[in-house]
Write a protein that holds these residues in place. Sequence first.
Motif, PDB file in Angstrom:
ATOM      1  N   PRO A 259       0.809  -1.230   0.000  1.00  0.00           N
ATOM      2  CA  PRO A 259       0.000   0.000   0.000  1.00  0.00           C
ATOM      3  C   PRO A 259       0.836   1.271   0.000  1.00  0.00           C
ATOM      4  CG  PRO A 259      -0.207  -1.145   2.101  1.00  0.00           C
ATOM      5  CD  PRO A 259       0.657  -1.983   1.248  1.00  0.00           C
ATOM      6  N   LEU A 260       2.130   1.167   0.392  1.00  0.00           N
ATOM      7  CA  LEU A 260       2.951   2.376   0.504  1.00  0.00           C
ATOM      8  C   LEU A 260       3.079   3.105  -0.834  1.00  0.00           C
ATOM      9  CD1 LEU A 260       4.852   4.007   2.437  1.00  0.00           C
ATOM     10  CD2 LEU A 260       6.714   2.773   1.329  1.00  0.00           C
ATOM     11  N   GLY A 261       3.417   2.342  -1.903  1.00  0.00           N
ATOM     12  CA  GLY A 261       3.613   2.959  -3.210  1.00  0.00           C
ATOM     13  C   GLY A 261       2.353   3.651  -3.679  1.00  0.00           C
ATOM     14  N   LEU A 262       1.216   2.933  -3.537  1.00  0.00           N
ATOM     15  CA  LEU A 262      -0.054   3.516  -3.960  1.00  0.00           C
ATOM     16  C   LEU A 262      -0.354   4.772  -3.150  1.00  0.00           C
ATOM     17  CD1 LEU A 262      -2.494   3.272  -5.741  1.00  0.00           C
ATOM     18  CD2 LEU A 262      -3.521   1.731  -4.093  1.00  0.00           C
ATOM     19  N   GLY A 263      -0.064   4.698  -1.836  1.00  0.00           N
ATOM     20  CA  GLY A 263      -0.294   5.850  -0.973  1.00  0.00           C
ATOM     21  C   GLY A 263       0.546   7.035  -1.404  1.00  0.00           C
ATOM     22  N   LEU A 264       1.795   6.762  -1.811  1.00  0.00           N
ATOM     23  CA  LEU A 264       2.689   7.832  -2.257  1.00  0.00           C
ATOM     24  C   LEU A 264       2.120   8.539  -3.485  1.00  0.00           C
ATOM     25  CD1 LEU A 264       5.449   9.133  -1.794  1.00  0.00           C
ATOM     26  CD2 LEU A 264       6.456   7.386  -3.263  1.00  0.00           C
ATOM     27  N   PHE A 265       1.628   7.739  -4.437  1.00  0.00           N
ATOM     28  CA  PHE A 265       1.065   8.294  -5.679  1.00  0.00           C
ATOM     29  C   PHE A 265      -0.151   9.166  -5.357  1.00  0.00           C
ATOM     30  CE2 PHE A 265       0.795   6.840 -10.383  1.00  0.00           C
ATOM     31  CZ  PHE A 265       0.353   8.084 -10.780  1.00  0.00           C
ATOM     32  N   VAL A 266      -1.075   8.594  -4.569  1.00  0.00           N
ATOM     33  CA  VAL A 266      -2.274   9.349  -4.203  1.00  0.00           C
ATOM     34  C   VAL A 266      -1.881  10.594  -3.413  1.00  0.00           C
ATOM     35  CG1 VAL A 266      -4.386   9.282  -2.831  1.00  0.00           C
ATOM     36  CG2 VAL A 266      -3.782   7.339  -4.268  1.00  0.00           C
ATOM     37  N   GLY A 267      -0.910  10.426  -2.494  1.00  0.00           N
ATOM     38  CA  GLY A 267      -0.455  11.542  -1.670  1.00  0.00           C
ATOM     39  C   GLY A 267       0.084  12.681  -2.519  1.00  0.00           C
ATOM     40  N   LEU A 268       0.835  12.327  -3.583  1.00  0.00           N
ATOM     41  CA  LEU A 268       1.366  13.351  -4.480  1.00  0.00           C
ATOM     42  C   LEU A 268       0.221  14.160  -5.082  1.00  0.00           C
ATOM     43  CD1 LEU A 268       3.876  14.441  -6.047  1.00  0.00           C
ATOM     44  CD2 LEU A 268       3.255  12.841  -7.849  1.00  0.00           C
ATOM     45  N   GLY A 269      -0.839  13.427  -5.492  1.00  0.00           N
ATOM     46  CA  GLY A 269      -2.001  14.106  -6.061  1.00  0.00           C
ATOM     47  C   GLY A 269      -2.644  15.046  -5.051  1.00  0.00           C
ATOM     48  N   VAL A 270      -2.725  14.588  -3.804  1.00  0.00           N
ATOM     49  CA  VAL A 270      -3.341  15.418  -2.768  1.00  0.00           C
ATOM     50  C   VAL A 270      -2.495  16.677  -2.539  1.00  0.00           C
ATOM     51  CG1 VAL A 270      -3.996  15.514  -0.340  1.00  0.00           C
ATOM     52  CG2 VAL A 270      -4.503  13.474  -1.685  1.00  0.00           C
ATOM     53  N   VAL A 271      -1.155  16.483  -2.530  1.00  0.00           N
ATOM     54  CA  VAL A 271      -0.271  17.637  -2.332  1.00  0.00           C
ATOM     55  C   VAL A 271      -0.481  18.660  -3.444  1.00  0.00           C
ATOM     56  CG1 VAL A 271       2.143  18.363  -2.387  1.00  0.00           C
ATOM     57  CG2 VAL A 271       1.464  16.403  -1.009  1.00  0.00           C
ATOM     58  N   THR A 272      -0.560  18.204  -4.692  1.00  0.00           N
ATOM     59  CA  THR A 272      -0.746  19.177  -5.784  1.00  0.00           C
ATOM     60  C   THR A 272      -2.075  19.906  -5.636  1.00  0.00           C
ATOM     61  OG1 THR A 272      -1.730  17.526  -7.237  1.00  0.00           O
ATOM     62  CG2 THR A 272       0.628  17.876  -7.460  1.00  0.00           C
ATOM     63  N   MET A 273      -3.090  19.213  -5.089  1.00  0.00           N
ATOM     64  CA  MET A 273      -4.371  19.903  -4.883  1.00  0.00           C
ATOM     65  C   MET A 273      -4.261  20.931  -3.763  1.00  0.00           C
ATOM     66  SD  MET A 273      -7.497  17.271  -5.527  1.00  0.00           S
ATOM     67  CE  MET A 273      -7.051  16.014  -4.392  1.00  0.00           C
ATOM     68  N   LEU A 274      -3.523  20.548  -2.688  1.00  0.00           N
ATOM     69  CA  LEU A 274      -3.362  21.473  -1.567  1.00  0.00           C
ATOM     70  C   LEU A 274      -2.577  22.713  -1.993  1.00  0.00           C
ATOM     71  CD1 LEU A 274      -2.661  18.997   1.359  1.00  0.00           C
ATOM     72  CD2 LEU A 274      -4.745  20.302   0.912  1.00  0.00           C
ATOM     73  N   LEU A 275      -1.669  22.514  -2.959  1.00  0.00           N
ATOM     74  CA  LEU A 275      -0.869  23.655  -3.433  1.00  0.00           C
ATOM     75  C   LEU A 275      -1.648  24.515  -4.406  1.00  0.00           C
ATOM     76  CD1 LEU A 275       2.582  21.901  -3.874  1.00  0.00           C
ATOM     77  CD2 LEU A 275       1.973  23.639  -2.199  1.00  0.00           C
ATOM     78  N   GLY A 276      -2.912  24.162  -4.629  1.00  0.00           N
ATOM     79  CA  GLY A 276      -3.753  25.041  -5.429  1.00  0.00           C
ATOM     80  C   GLY A 276      -3.931  24.617  -6.877  1.00  0.00           C
ATOM     81  N   GLY A 277      -3.278  23.526  -7.276  1.00  0.00           N
ATOM     82  CA  GLY A 277      -3.460  23.056  -8.649  1.00  0.00           C
ATOM     83  C   GLY A 277      -4.560  22.029  -8.701  1.00  0.00           C
ATOM     84  N   SER A 278      -4.708  21.390  -9.864  1.00  0.00           N
ATOM     85  CA  SER A 278      -5.665  20.294  -9.912  1.00  0.00           C
ATOM     86  C   SER A 278      -4.898  19.007  -9.601  1.00  0.00           C
ATOM     87  CB  SER A 278      -6.363  20.233 -11.263  1.00  0.00           C
ATOM     88  OG  SER A 278      -5.450  19.907 -12.263  1.00  0.00           O
ATOM     89  N   PHE A 279      -5.653  17.904  -9.485  1.00  0.00           N
ATOM     90  CA  PHE A 279      -5.081  16.625  -9.086  1.00  0.00           C
ATOM     91  C   PHE A 279      -3.952  16.222 -10.030  1.00  0.00           C
ATOM     92  CE2 PHE A 279      -5.534  11.872  -9.017  1.00  0.00           C
ATOM     93  CZ  PHE A 279      -5.065  11.704  -7.733  1.00  0.00           C
ATOM     94  N   LEU A 280      -2.776  15.920  -9.478  1.00  0.00           N
ATOM     95  CA  LEU A 280      -1.596  15.496 -10.233  1.00  0.00           C
ATOM     96  C   LEU A 280      -1.056  16.567 -11.178  1.00  0.00           C
ATOM     97  CD1 LEU A 280      -2.505  11.790 -11.033  1.00  0.00           C
ATOM     98  CD2 LEU A 280      -0.896  12.617  -9.322  1.00  0.00           C
ATOM     99  N   ASP A 281      -1.312  17.833 -10.869  1.00  0.00           N
ATOM    100  CA  ASP A 281      -0.732  18.924 -11.655  1.00  0.00           C
ATOM    101  C   ASP A 281       0.654  19.228 -11.082  1.00  0.00           C
ATOM    102  OD1 ASP A 281      -0.023  21.183 -12.947  1.00  0.00           O
ATOM    103  OD2 ASP A 281      -1.872  22.296 -12.544  1.00  0.00           O
ATOM    104  N   TYR A 282       1.681  18.594 -11.672  1.00  0.00           N
ATOM    105  CA  TYR A 282       3.033  18.680 -11.095  1.00  0.00           C
ATOM    106  C   TYR A 282       3.590  20.096 -11.130  1.00  0.00           C
ATOM    107  CZ  TYR A 282       2.683  13.701 -12.171  1.00  0.00           C
ATOM    108  OH  TYR A 282       2.262  12.419 -12.294  1.00  0.00           O
ATOM    109  N   GLY A 283       3.036  20.925 -12.015  1.00  0.00           N
ATOM    110  CA  GLY A 283       3.527  22.296 -12.139  1.00  0.00           C
ATOM    111  C   GLY A 283       3.507  23.060 -10.822  1.00  0.00           C
TER     112      GLY A 283
END
Lengths: 327, 491, 121
Positions: A259-283
């Motif tokens: 579950p760790l890897g999957l959590g990391l991927f989802v977590g990255l998406g959540v971080v990009t949303m918290l930073l004001g972008g859309s889901f998985l917006d790495y910019g």
Amino acid sequence: MTTFTVINFTLLTILTVTALVIARLRALYEAAMLTALSSLVTASLFVLMDAVDVAFTEAAVGVGISTVLLLGVLALTRSREAVTPRHRHLPAIAVTALTGGLLVYAAQDLPAFGSADSPVQRHPVTEVYLHQSQKEIGVPNTVTAVLASYRALDTLGELVVVFAAGTAVLLLLGPLTHGKRRQNLDLMEYKVLRVVSSLLMPFVLVFALYVLFHGDFGPGGGFQAGVIFATGFVLHGLVFGLDKSQRVLPPAALGSLVPLGLGLFVGLGVVTMLLGGSFLDYGTLLPTGGPAAQHLGILTVEVAIGITVAAVMTSIFFAFAGRRPTR
Amino acid sequence: MIANLPVLQVLIPLGCAPLCVLLRRRSLAWLVFLMAALGSLACAAVLARQVAAHGPLHYAVGGWAPPYGIEFVVAGYNTPVLLVVSGAAVAAAVYSLGSVRTEIDDRRAPLLYTFLCLTLGGLLGLTVTGDVFNAFVFLEISSLSTYAMVALGPRRRALPAAFRYLVIGTVGATFVLIGIGLAYAVTGTLNMADLAARLAAADSDRALYAAAVFVFVGLAVKAAVFPLHAWLPGAYGEAPSTVSTFLAATSTKVALYVLCRLTFTVFGAGLVFGTMPVGRIGLLAGGLAAVAASAVACFQTDLKYLLAWSSIAQIGYILAGISLGTAAGVSAAYLHLINHAVIKASLFAAAGLVLVRLGSVQLSALAGLGRRMPWTFAAIVIAGLGLVGVPPTAGFAGKWALASALIEAGQWPVLVAMLVSSLLALGYIGRIVETAWFREPASVAEPSGAPASMTAVVWVLVAVSVVFGLDAALPASLAESAAEALLNGGG
Amino acid sequence: MSGTHYVYWLLFALMMIGLYVVISHGNLLKKMIGLTLFQVSVFLFFISLGKVEDGSAPIISPEVETYSHPLPQVLILTAIVVGVATLAVGLALAVRIFEAYGTVEEQDMQERDEDRHGAAS
């Protein structure tokens, strides 16, 4: 007729003939080996059609994982197929004739193979993925750019499927079910194998890391790396016994890596949303945005995929190999 | 965060799945699934309000505009489905508190909750996605998790049922993939809106017809449309009670929704109903399903199998409504989809209750128990009357709308098939009543008590079905706006 | 239609062999092998859609002019992984079925279920 056509036609014919033989074979060990062969031919065809990443994956999955699983299951069950009764052929012939007929009908309107002027090539995404991506993402391997950024959601979905499969196999065959466990596999007696594989092991793992981090520039990426990593442990398990392998990599640790890897991927998406972008917006990951931020996102995703895939493939192998035959 | 709701709708359940594995405790995993279900229901409710007020929502995942990236689209046509799926998940979550304890041991229960989360996330993703390949990925997420859950059933027959479902389901998914490939070959795109625009330009294309056929056949397998229903009786009949309750309300319904979405907003009604005879084939399959599956249901000896066959018949009704291709037909199909989800979930939940109390769902084991378990059987009878379509139940509202749509389109043979099917439904529900009240009990053993959570869910679902029957305003307005969004190409 | 359609004909033949094995054979393992063949041929079909004559792999470098399309490759990478996931779950189910029934032939499984059912009632 060009050399390309000759090779392509030959490989496709070999593949079709192999499939016919597999369909007729009732000895399933032989059928499994031929399936591995057909995967190898398929991988060559992928290379021929410029799909190097896909070829890499097909070779690792089709020849490696699938074959190990099939052989493992054959060892646990029966390896000879019963004669197929005559009455089962008729519906199968009807369905395949209908489906095949429809495909042939459709093919009348399909663009010529290899045409540079087909709707697929003319569509604006071609230009964006091949050229604009160099400015937007800056990764030479455009397959990686599309996989990990433009269509990252598909990749997340793929990882979820891998996670689901790993959990399903654990549920069906894992240490949770009642069957007796088996500790030793048959290859332990061979000294040469032990020496060779202990020599190989570090190289396999280093190669996996290379594939993981080189995915931006050449064929490779998290999935392939994960499978290679798992192959290393499969080899270890086959030669040194499951017991020892599981001491190196305890099932509990594997259980949390899945579950760790999957959590990391989802977590990255959540971080990009918290930073004001859309889901998985790495910019949004770096204040500067652009290729540097994309790189960071892609690398995180590849690592996440690598962790879950390696853990799932290894635990699937342990689950199958640890099952004691019930004959 | 409001702007991110379309993705949160899918992400909450998917993200909860690894959490269930990590927690490893039955009660914690249950709590996580309950939270995931409540979270997605909340998202669905807010989204439904937003769409009703401001029109369709588009969400570009990764910030990449479609067709370069993947987009999620929430519009009138999928908010009812989101509400049904997440509502069913909440019901399943509460129900599972009592049910899973009796069927699955402590160590495997967290894994069951993992799969429930994954199935929920997969189905919701399939509903909101605006990209055909992404739809295939979500389809596989939900399917693979479903196969695993069916295999957890209490009897050994659950294993071959799961395997059968896996093989048939994978062939169906591969058909969908072939269809996507053919459509991609003639358009070069995967985004649904972009596909629609480019397909309209490439009208008289044989590859395009074949693409539509492959996608429709593949989805018909997933929706258990007659005669491609072979996987359903075993899968619903053998799965653990929580799982059959959840699946009966959701999985085939979502496949039918995707069928609608692709028909009206991608391939276009003109192509599907005008150039291709899909409408006529759909009506034929729907009519046949209604009669044949109801007839088979009459001869079942196992309550869960009986309900499963009845589901195949009801899917026939919904398909017939869609196949009319008219606003009235599609709206009736949606209405029946919502109502049937509630009714069938309550019946499977009640069957699970019977299983817990008697240890069997064979009809022979129910003999004479009507007086000893009056409440359980009362629930079965009320929901069963909904299946028959007796007024004022919810089933009546859906069937009435469907009948008017069929009359309006002059489809008399299908209407007759529906009436015959309803009579047959009266037959199989009557058989349950007859066995429970007018037969001598087979044993004197007292039925054991039932967990409160299970009883509560059964009665809440039954109550909802009655409310939807008495006052159909909410489901009817949802169904109408769905039909309007689909037929006017809204989105 | 053109002379290059041989690719499609051979791939369709391959698909149909796979589908035929899935439907006609009663052995669960053979069914899974058939399913793999069926899926692999669909994957090849997708990849063939992206191929450009005289193109090379879509890894950008200054020396190369023509590239094959990356999108089908991305899709198929995902699909291969989904395929192997399904295979693993299917095979795990087959093992459990063998442990429960002592056979992996559909025919025998049905007979054994009926036997037990007959004995019980």
